[in-house]
Motif scaffolding. Sequence first.
Motif, PDB file in Angstrom:
ATOM      1  N   LEU A 145       0.805  -1.218   0.000  1.00  9.44           N
ATOM      2  CA  LEU A 145       0.000   0.000   0.000  1.00  9.44           C
ATOM      3  C   LEU A 145       0.837   1.268   0.000  1.00  9.44           C
ATOM      4  O   LEU A 145       0.402   2.284  -0.528  1.00  9.44           O
ATOM      5  CB  LEU A 145      -0.938   0.012   1.200  1.00  9.44           C
ATOM      6  N   ASP A 146       2.020   1.238   0.589  1.00 10.61           N
ATOM      7  CA  ASP A 146       2.845   2.439   0.627  1.00 10.61           C
ATOM      8  C   ASP A 146       3.138   2.956  -0.771  1.00 10.61           C
ATOM      9  O   ASP A 146       3.148   4.163  -0.999  1.00 10.61           O
ATOM     10  CB  ASP A 146       4.149   2.183   1.390  1.00 10.61           C
ATOM     11  N   VAL A 147       3.355   2.054  -1.719  1.00 16.45           N
ATOM     12  CA  VAL A 147       3.611   2.465  -3.099  1.00 16.45           C
ATOM     13  C   VAL A 147       2.374   3.156  -3.666  1.00 16.45           C
ATOM     14  O   VAL A 147       2.462   4.222  -4.275  1.00 16.45           O
ATOM     15  CB  VAL A 147       4.021   1.259  -3.977  1.00 16.45           C
ATOM     16  N   ALA A 148       1.194   2.570  -3.438  1.00 15.19           N
ATOM     17  CA  ALA A 148      -0.051   3.156  -3.944  1.00 15.19           C
ATOM     18  C   ALA A 148      -0.331   4.506  -3.291  1.00 15.19           C
ATOM     19  O   ALA A 148      -0.757   5.452  -3.964  1.00 15.19           O
ATOM     20  CB  ALA A 148      -1.212   2.195  -3.698  1.00 15.19           C
ATOM     21  N   VAL A 149      -0.086   4.612  -1.998  1.00 18.15           N
ATOM     22  CA  VAL A 149      -0.304   5.877  -1.284  1.00 18.15           C
ATOM     23  C   VAL A 149       0.657   6.937  -1.802  1.00 18.15           C
ATOM     24  O   VAL A 149       0.259   8.073  -2.086  1.00 18.15           O
ATOM     25  CB  VAL A 149      -0.166   5.681   0.241  1.00 18.15           C
ATOM     26  N   ASN A 150       1.927   6.595  -1.926  1.00 18.15           N
ATOM     27  CA  ASN A 150       2.919   7.554  -2.431  1.00 18.15           C
ATOM     28  C   ASN A 150       2.576   8.017  -3.840  1.00 18.15           C
ATOM     29  O   ASN A 150       2.717   9.204  -4.156  1.00 18.15           O
ATOM     30  CB  ASN A 150       4.320   6.943  -2.389  1.00 18.15           C
ATOM     31  N   GLN A 151       2.113   7.100  -4.691  1.00 14.48           N
ATOM     32  CA  GLN A 151       1.733   7.464  -6.057  1.00 14.48           C
ATOM     33  C   GLN A 151       0.518   8.391  -6.041  1.00 14.48           C
ATOM     34  O   GLN A 151       0.456   9.374  -6.784  1.00 14.48           O
ATOM     35  CB  GLN A 151       1.433   6.222  -6.900  1.00 14.48           C
ATOM     36  N   THR A 152      -0.431   8.105  -5.176  1.00 19.59           N
ATOM     37  CA  THR A 152      -1.621   8.945  -5.063  1.00 19.59           C
ATOM     38  C   THR A 152      -1.240  10.360  -4.629  1.00 19.59           C
ATOM     39  O   THR A 152      -1.740  11.347  -5.180  1.00 19.59           O
ATOM     40  CB  THR A 152      -2.622   8.323  -4.061  1.00 19.59           C
ATOM     41  N   ILE A 153      -0.344  10.470  -3.660  1.00 16.28           N
ATOM     42  CA  ILE A 153       0.101  11.787  -3.198  1.00 16.28           C
ATOM     43  C   ILE A 153       0.876  12.511  -4.297  1.00 16.28           C
ATOM     44  O   ILE A 153       0.686  13.710  -4.507  1.00 16.28           O
ATOM     45  CB  ILE A 153       0.912  11.659  -1.898  1.00 16.28           C
ATOM     46  N   SER A 154       1.718  11.779  -5.023  1.00 22.07           N
ATOM     47  CA  SER A 154       2.436  12.383  -6.162  1.00 22.07           C
ATOM     48  C   SER A 154       1.450  12.895  -7.205  1.00 22.07           C
ATOM     49  O   SER A 154       1.642  13.976  -7.780  1.00 22.07           O
ATOM     50  CB  SER A 154       3.371  11.359  -6.807  1.00 22.07           C
ATOM     51  N   ASP A 155       0.390  12.127  -7.443  1.00 18.32           N
ATOM     52  CA  ASP A 155      -0.631  12.557  -8.403  1.00 18.32           C
ATOM     53  C   ASP A 155      -1.331  13.832  -7.939  1.00 18.32           C
ATOM     54  O   ASP A 155      -1.635  14.708  -8.749  1.00 18.32           O
ATOM     55  CB  ASP A 155      -1.674  11.450  -8.614  1.00 18.32           C
ATOM     56  N   LEU A 156      -1.583  13.954  -6.633  1.00 17.02           N
ATOM     57  CA  LEU A 156      -2.205  15.171  -6.106  1.00 17.02           C
ATOM     58  C   LEU A 156      -1.329  16.392  -6.393  1.00 17.02           C
ATOM     59  O   LEU A 156      -1.836  17.457  -6.742  1.00 17.02           O
ATOM     60  CB  LEU A 156      -2.452  15.042  -4.599  1.00 17.02           C
ATOM     61  N   VAL A 157      -0.019  16.233  -6.253  1.00 13.94           N
ATOM     62  CA  VAL A 157       0.910  17.329  -6.543  1.00 13.94           C
ATOM     63  C   VAL A 157       0.899  17.639  -8.047  1.00 13.94           C
ATOM     64  O   VAL A 157       0.784  18.800  -8.446  1.00 13.94           O
ATOM     65  CB  VAL A 157       2.331  17.001  -6.041  1.00 13.94           C
ATOM     66  N   LYS A 158       0.976  16.597  -8.883  1.00  9.37           N
ATOM     67  CA  LYS A 158       0.976  16.787 -10.339  1.00  9.37           C
ATOM     68  C   LYS A 158      -0.307  17.467 -10.819  1.00  9.37           C
ATOM     69  O   LYS A 158      -0.291  18.255 -11.756  1.00  9.37           O
ATOM     70  CB  LYS A 158       1.127  15.444 -11.058  1.00  9.37           C
ATOM     71  N   GLU A 159      -1.432  17.133 -10.167  1.00  6.08           N
ATOM     72  CA  GLU A 159      -2.728  17.698 -10.554  1.00  6.08           C
ATOM     73  C   GLU A 159      -2.958  19.099  -9.968  1.00  6.08           C
ATOM     74  O   GLU A 159      -3.993  19.707 -10.203  1.00  6.08           O
ATOM     75  CB  GLU A 159      -3.854  16.759 -10.091  1.00  6.08           C
ATOM     76  N   GLY A 160      -2.002  19.592  -9.167  1.00 10.53           N
ATOM     77  CA  GLY A 160      -2.135  20.910  -8.570  1.00 10.53           C
ATOM     78  C   GLY A 160      -3.067  20.959  -7.371  1.00 10.53           C
ATOM     79  O   GLY A 160      -3.455  22.033  -6.925  1.00 10.53           O
ATOM     80  N   LYS A 161      -3.407  19.807  -6.812  1.00  8.31           N
ATOM     81  CA  LYS A 161      -4.303  19.748  -5.656  1.00  8.31           C
ATOM     82  C   LYS A 161      -3.543  19.794  -4.335  1.00  8.31           C
ATOM     83  O   LYS A 161      -4.147  19.932  -3.280  1.00  8.31           O
ATOM     84  CB  LYS A 161      -5.167  18.495  -5.726  1.00  8.31           C
ATOM     85  N   ALA A 162      -2.231  19.668  -4.410  1.00 13.09           N
ATOM     86  CA  ALA A 162      -1.359  19.770  -3.230  1.00 13.09           C
ATOM     87  C   ALA A 162      -0.009  20.282  -3.696  1.00 13.09           C
ATOM     88  O   ALA A 162       0.365  20.117  -4.862  1.00 13.09           O
ATOM     89  CB  ALA A 162      -1.213  18.413  -2.543  1.00 13.09           C
ATOM     90  N   ASN A 163       0.711  20.904  -2.780  1.00 17.30           N
ATOM     91  CA  ASN A 163       2.057  21.377  -3.056  1.00 17.30           C
ATOM     92  C   ASN A 163       3.052  20.540  -2.263  1.00 17.30           C
ATOM     93  O   ASN A 163       2.695  20.002  -1.201  1.00 17.30           O
ATOM     94  CB  ASN A 163       2.204  22.848  -2.651  1.00 17.30           C
ATOM     95  N   PRO A 164       4.290  20.459  -2.730  1.00 22.71           N
ATOM     96  CA  PRO A 164       5.288  19.728  -1.943  1.00 22.71           C
ATOM     97  C   PRO A 164       5.336  20.272  -0.510  1.00 22.71           C
ATOM     98  O   PRO A 164       5.325  21.484  -0.286  1.00 22.71           O
ATOM     99  CB  PRO A 164       6.595  19.994  -2.687  1.00 22.71           C
TER     100      PRO A 164
END
Length: 174
Positions: free
Chosen positions: A130-149
């Motif tokens: 799950l850590d891989v899926a969670v990390n990918q989801t968070i990376s996607d949020l950043v790519k989509e502009g829904k979160a910042n680093p």
Amino acid sequence: GTDCVMLSGETAGGEHPQAAVKIMSETCTEAETAVDFDVLYQAVRNSSLKEFGRMGRSESIASSAVKTSIDLKAKALVVCSESGATAQQVAKFRPGRPIIVVTTSERVANQCYGVLRGCDARIVASVVDLDVAVNQTISDLVKEGKANPGDPIVVVQGTNPIAGSTNTMRIQYA
């Protein structure tokens, strides 16, 4: 509270269905700006405790995750859910920020996205890592502009890859 709104057949099939949808959307958007999510969270939590006297393990974790997301002004909650029950519990407490449901089930993804307020869903092949899926989801949020680093994201999951094992809430940073 309301999870969704629907036009009646008469309104949707009237002379101006697009205008009706536009006005309904604008009304809902305006109403959302008036919500104090911390007060709403407390009201839902207090109502549940008054009704049932206590919370179960996963409901308590869902409640804590929502309160933490409000306190930290987290950009989102990532909920790993095989059955959709944990996602329902998190959505029940009305966090006022996106809930991203990570699941292996297309049925659960459709239910969460189509019915639960504030939920989006991502289907993954396996919950073994799950850590891989969670990390990918968070990376996607950043790519989509829904979160910042560096933005906080609250993660809810179970330590066992089976339905009904929700026992963990943590804070991760984008």
